[in-house]
Design a protein around this motif. Structure first.
Motif, PDB file in Angstrom:
ATOM      1  N   LEU A 690     105.458 -30.895 -24.825  1.00 11.95           N
ATOM      2  CA  LEU A 690     106.838 -30.193 -26.177  1.00 11.95           C
ATOM      3  C   LEU A 690     105.353 -29.842 -27.514  1.00 11.95           C
ATOM      4  O   LEU A 690     103.593 -30.593 -26.999  1.00 11.95           O
ATOM      5  N   SER A 691     105.551 -28.751 -27.563  1.00 11.11           N
ATOM      6  CA  SER A 691     103.227 -28.291 -28.413  1.00 11.11           C
ATOM      7  C   SER A 691     104.157 -28.150 -29.351  1.00 11.11           C
ATOM      8  O   SER A 691     104.989 -26.736 -29.438  1.00 11.11           O
ATOM      9  N   ASP A 692     103.703 -28.277 -30.857  1.00 14.03           N
ATOM     10  CA  ASP A 692     103.820 -27.879 -32.369  1.00 14.03           C
ATOM     11  C   ASP A 692     102.598 -28.332 -32.659  1.00 14.03           C
ATOM     12  O   ASP A 692     101.181 -28.266 -32.236  1.00 14.03           O
ATOM     13  N   ALA A 693     102.205 -28.381 -34.564  1.00 14.89           N
ATOM     14  CA  ALA A 693     101.092 -28.097 -35.242  1.00 14.89           C
ATOM     15  C   ALA A 693     101.038 -29.285 -35.138  1.00 14.89           C
ATOM     16  O   ALA A 693      99.311 -29.820 -35.561  1.00 14.89           O
ATOM     17  N   GLU A 694     101.514 -30.498 -34.262  1.00 14.86           N
ATOM     18  CA  GLU A 694     101.065 -31.820 -34.803  1.00 14.86           C
ATOM     19  C   GLU A 694      99.867 -32.017 -33.199  1.00 14.86           C
ATOM     20  O   GLU A 694      99.621 -33.274 -33.076  1.00 14.86           O
ATOM     21  N   GLY A 695     100.685 -32.067 -31.505  1.00 17.63           N
ATOM     22  CA  GLY A 695      99.868 -31.622 -30.917  1.00 17.63           C
ATOM     23  C   GLY A 695     100.141 -31.214 -29.703  1.00 17.63           C
ATOM     24  O   GLY A 695     102.187 -30.915 -29.523  1.00 17.63           O
ATOM     25  N   ILE A 696     100.336 -32.115 -28.590  1.00 13.57           N
ATOM     26  CA  ILE A 696     100.996 -31.661 -27.646  1.00 13.57           C
ATOM     27  C   ILE A 696     101.106 -33.290 -27.044  1.00 13.57           C
ATOM     28  O   ILE A 696     100.461 -34.205 -26.889  1.00 13.57           O
ATOM     29  N   GLU A 697     102.486 -33.076 -26.514  1.00 13.54           N
ATOM     30  CA  GLU A 697     102.986 -34.598 -25.448  1.00 13.54           C
ATOM     31  C   GLU A 697     104.037 -34.013 -24.467  1.00 13.54           C
ATOM     32  O   GLU A 697     104.525 -33.126 -24.200  1.00 13.54           O
ATOM     33  N   PHE A 698     103.604 -35.091 -23.448  1.00  8.65           N
ATOM     34  CA  PHE A 698     104.459 -35.049 -22.076  1.00  8.65           C
ATOM     35  C   PHE A 698     105.453 -36.233 -21.525  1.00  8.65           C
ATOM     36  O   PHE A 698     105.423 -37.122 -21.552  1.00  8.65           O
ATOM     37  N   TRP A 699     106.240 -35.507 -21.371  1.00 13.14           N
ATOM     38  CA  TRP A 699     107.828 -36.571 -21.190  1.00 13.14           C
ATOM     39  C   TRP A 699     107.790 -36.502 -19.754  1.00 13.14           C
ATOM     40  O   TRP A 699     108.333 -35.017 -19.053  1.00 13.14           O
ATOM     41  N   GLU A 700     108.388 -37.598 -19.518  1.00 14.56           N
ATOM     42  CA  GLU A 700     108.740 -37.528 -18.337  1.00 14.56           C
ATOM     43  C   GLU A 700     110.464 -37.958 -17.934  1.00 14.56           C
ATOM     44  O   GLU A 700     110.939 -38.745 -19.442  1.00 14.56           O
ATOM     45  N   ALA A 701     111.545 -37.237 -17.070  1.00 15.55           N
ATOM     46  CA  ALA A 701     112.905 -38.093 -17.110  1.00 15.55           C
ATOM     47  C   ALA A 701     112.983 -37.998 -15.693  1.00 15.55           C
ATOM     48  O   ALA A 701     113.400 -37.373 -14.607  1.00 15.55           O
ATOM     49  N   PRO A 702     112.328 -39.784 -16.030  1.00 19.36           N
ATOM     50  CA  PRO A 702     112.847 -40.127 -14.074  1.00 19.36           C
ATOM     51  C   PRO A 702     113.933 -40.590 -13.595  1.00 19.36           C
ATOM     52  O   PRO A 702     114.689 -40.982 -12.339  1.00 19.36           O
ATOM     53  N   ASN A 703     115.484 -40.380 -15.006  1.00 20.52           N
ATOM     54  CA  ASN A 703     116.598 -40.921 -14.197  1.00 20.52           C
ATOM     55  C   ASN A 703     117.561 -39.595 -14.328  1.00 20.52           C
ATOM     56  O   ASN A 703     119.059 -39.711 -13.674  1.00 20.52           O
TER      57      ASN A 703
END
Length: 705
Positions: A690-703
């Motif tokens: 997820l990339s926006d003005a607040e920075g970058i977040e990294f997500w995983e969907a393990p299920n």
């Protein structure tokens, strides 16, 4: 027989009744009377068996009081008018017989102390639970004397000046003025006495050693040789153990002459800083030891000072500060629970038990500063998103308390539909919002992310290993065509082992550029770029590849399709049946086998259209689906299934039988951001940036299934 029939006669009868009532009440005196009823009635005292050893006092309870009798007995004094009226109880002699049994009426006692050869006034008394003292009428008798005092025991056996000594015996007395205690050749001050006990203070000028103790009353003197050992030195403390301990551990101070009840002793813990003082009361005291519990000291080192004060039994003493220092033990972690977490609207806390978690406490959890609640032996830590690099991550917990720090590593497993992941590198997880994602791509089992920062002339390439959950920095992309990537948007497609990154700088002039990246050599090369078309701001370029060719779907639905041949390094513009009149904008693409799929967003209906493209050169409508509003989405394929991630949900597309099903909520359902999405497959699980003005977040969907 006389009859009182006249008014005058009736008045005479009333007067006689009143006189009779007054006569009855004259046998009872009530201390601080509030009522003339319900407090009891006593007969005058009868004195018998008067001889040189004492006298016997007797009386009757004529009428029981309404409340319980908590004490009863006799009081006597040398005949005085004031005593006949009302005795001043603390200054007279007496015998206390304690509570009075219900149904009993006789009161009797043999008195052998507090008597000399003279006349005495005696009264019976009762004390009720509701606070009244009732006396019987006084009676005078000639005393023939009483028995002499007897000393049975003296405590303590050792004392120093100013200490209190308790003498137990017989025939002593309540009137301190009729008693005298001698310790050696000095008279001791009597602070309290009864018929069986005297408490007195060691005179300040007595000599040291074993001294006799003598008690003199009205009827004689009792003496006990070597009754007490007087030590001129006061309390002394020599040492304490242990030198280091935890909160509520026991500490023992060793010394000499430590007389006194536990409540009279106080131990001061003095920290190294001004104002660091904590006072603690002790639990047990002997002549050689003081025992207490370690208090909740927030500092590490303390000097100890011993005090004895506010005591009627012993003199006040403040001893010098002890030379050795006590050290609080560092905080200790004993258990960490649980180690398996599931997400249910929020993460469950991590509970840590241990010792010496004494405020102020600071906690570092996986290099972050979480919120927590604590007691001296317990911590409840709120877990955070984005600090766990792996499904089962080795997390370091650091706790600082008592000016010391302890740490422990533990394997924690986090299980949820979406888990925010972290990495040991700063990028791509910049909390400042300076970094942003340009595009993502995959080669083999490795994922790649191209990121940039404002005013930067290069793009950083990061490689992610989904098996090891590790990021690695690869070669940066330097561009002569695009000198500033601040407004650039990009897309990437893969042909074999080669990756092609198409970029629109968003600037006037020569806007388009493209590079080839070879993962085997980690090298970039400039290749032919497609022609520029109308640009839609802040939207990734929609590109894909099938059958060894690359494709770009220009924004705006202008009915064209750009095709790239890596072998000839040429772009060809092909006519597309995605005509402008459908008013749909391509936003993402993915391929399954030899088929390229494009997702178009219809702003008018807030819906999505899914088209497929084959070698026929024509687009085929596959599906229209209504999703929660989000103009941005990302897509990829894995094992014959397409995955479409929007602002709210993750959907799976199955070519056979051409169905789209909801799989699970998108992480933005939790973080609620208007972000650009970049997705790539991992090992049987999708990843989203997820990339926006607040920075970058990294997500995983393990299920995901």
């Amino acid at each position: 027989m006389y009859s009182f029939n006249s008014v005058y006669g009736q008045r005479i009868l009333s007067l006689l009744s009143l006189i009779g009532l007054i006569g009855l009440l004259s046998t009872c005196v009530i201390e601080e009377p509030k009522s003339l009823r319900n407090h009891g009635l006593l007969s005058p005292t009868t004195i018998t068996d008067i001889n040189s050893t004492g006298a016997t006092f007797q009386a009757q309870l004529l009428e029981a009081p309404k409340g319980d009798i908590i004490d009863h007995g006799f009081v006597w004094e040398i005949g005085q008018k004031t005593f006949k009226n009302l005795p001043a109880e603390p200054n007279i002699e007496r015998i206390s017989l304690g509570s009075f049994s219900s149904g009993k009426t006789r009161i009797e006692a043999r008195v052998s102390y507090g008597l000399t050869k003279t006349n005495y006034i005696v009264r019976t008394y009762i004390k009720t639970r509701d606070g009244y003292t009732v006396y019987g009428d006084w009676e005078e008798f000639p005393s023939q004397g009483g028995k002499g005092p007897v000393i049975q025991e003296i405590n303590p056996q050792k004392a120093t000046w100013g200490d209190t000594v308790t003498i137990s015996g017989e025939n002593l007395g309540y009137r301190k003025s009729d008693l005298k205690v001698m310790i050696g050749q000095r008279e001791a001050l009597i602070v309290w006495s009864t018929a069986t006990t005297i408490r007195c203070l060691i005179p300040i000028d007595v000599p040291e050693g074993d001294l006799p103790v003598a008690v003199t009353s009205l009827t004689g003197t009792a003496k006990k040789e070597n009754g007490i050992n007087v030590m001129l030195s006061g309390p002394v403390v020599d040492d304490f153990t242990p030198k280091t301990a935890f909160y509520e551990d026991h500490l023992t101070i060793k010394g000499r002459n430590l007389q006194g009840e536990p409540h009279t002793w106080k131990i001061e813990f003095l920290g190294d800083q001004t104002g660091q003082v904590m006072e603690v009361r002790v639990e047990q005291v002997s002549t050689t030891e003081i025992q207490l519990k370690i208090p909740a000291l927030p500092w590490r080192y303390s000097s100890l000072r011993v005090r004895r004060e506010n005591s009627a039994l012993y003199r006040d003493v403040t001893l010098p500060v002890m030379t050795q220092k006590f050290a609080m033990a560092p905080p200790q972690i004993q258990t960490i629970d649980p180690t398996l977490f599931s997400y249910n609207s929020s993460w469950s806390p991590v509970n840590v038990t241990g010792r010496n978690f004494i405020p102020p406490v600071s906690v570092t959890f996986a290099n972050s500063n979480p919120s927590f609640s604590s007691s001296n032996n317990y911590l409840s830590i709120s877990t955070l998103d984005g600090i766990y690099p792996k499904p089962t991550s080795r997390v370091k917990i650091q706790i600082k308390a008592c000016e010391q720090e302890v740490s422990q590593e533990v394997d924690l497993t986090f299980d949820a539909f979406w888990v925010k992941r972290a990495t040991h590198q700063t990028e791509p997880f910049s909390s400042s919002g300076n970094s942003r994602v340009l595009t993502t791509f995959q080669v083999g089992d490795k994922a790649y992310v191209l990121i940039t920062t404002p005013n930067s002339a290069l793009c950083q390439l990061l490689m992610y290993d989904p098996v090891r959950y590790e990021w690695k920095k690869n070669s940066s992309l330097h561009s002569a065509q695009i000198t500033n990537f601040e407004t650039a948007m990009a897309g990437a497609f893969t042909v074999g082992e080669r990756v092609y990154v198409v970029m629109d700088s968003g600037k006037t002039g020569n806007r388009m550029a493209m590079w080839e990246y070879r993962s085997t050599t980690d090298e970039w090369k400039v290749v032919a770029a497609p022609g520029a078309v109308e640009k839609i701001a802040n939207h990734p370029l929609v590109v894909g590849s099938v059958r060894g060719l690359g494709y770009w779907l220009p924004p705006g639905g202008n009915g064209t399709l750009q095709e790239y041949n890596p072998e000839t390094n040429q772009w060809t513009s092909r006519t597309s049946n995605l005509a402008p009149e459908i008013a749909a904008n391509p936003i993402t693409a993915f391929s399954i086998g030899d088929v390229l799929y494009a997702v178009l967003f219809r702003a008018i209906s807030n819906s999505y259209d899914l088209f497929s493209y084959t070698s026929s050169g024509q687009w085929t409508f596959k599906k229209n689906f209504l999703l929660p509003y989000s103009q941005h989405c990302a897509a990829f394929s894995s094992q014959g299934t397409g995955y479409i991630i929007t602002g709210k949900e993750l959907y799976q597309y199955y070519p056979q039988p051409n169905t789209i099903v909801e799989s699970l909520s998108n992480p933005t359902q939790r973080v609620m951001k208007e972000s650009l999405f970049y997705a790539f497959p991992g090992t049987n699980r999708p990843y989203v940036l997820l990339s926006d003005a607040e920075g970058i977040e990294f997500w995983e969907a393990p299920n995901i299934k």
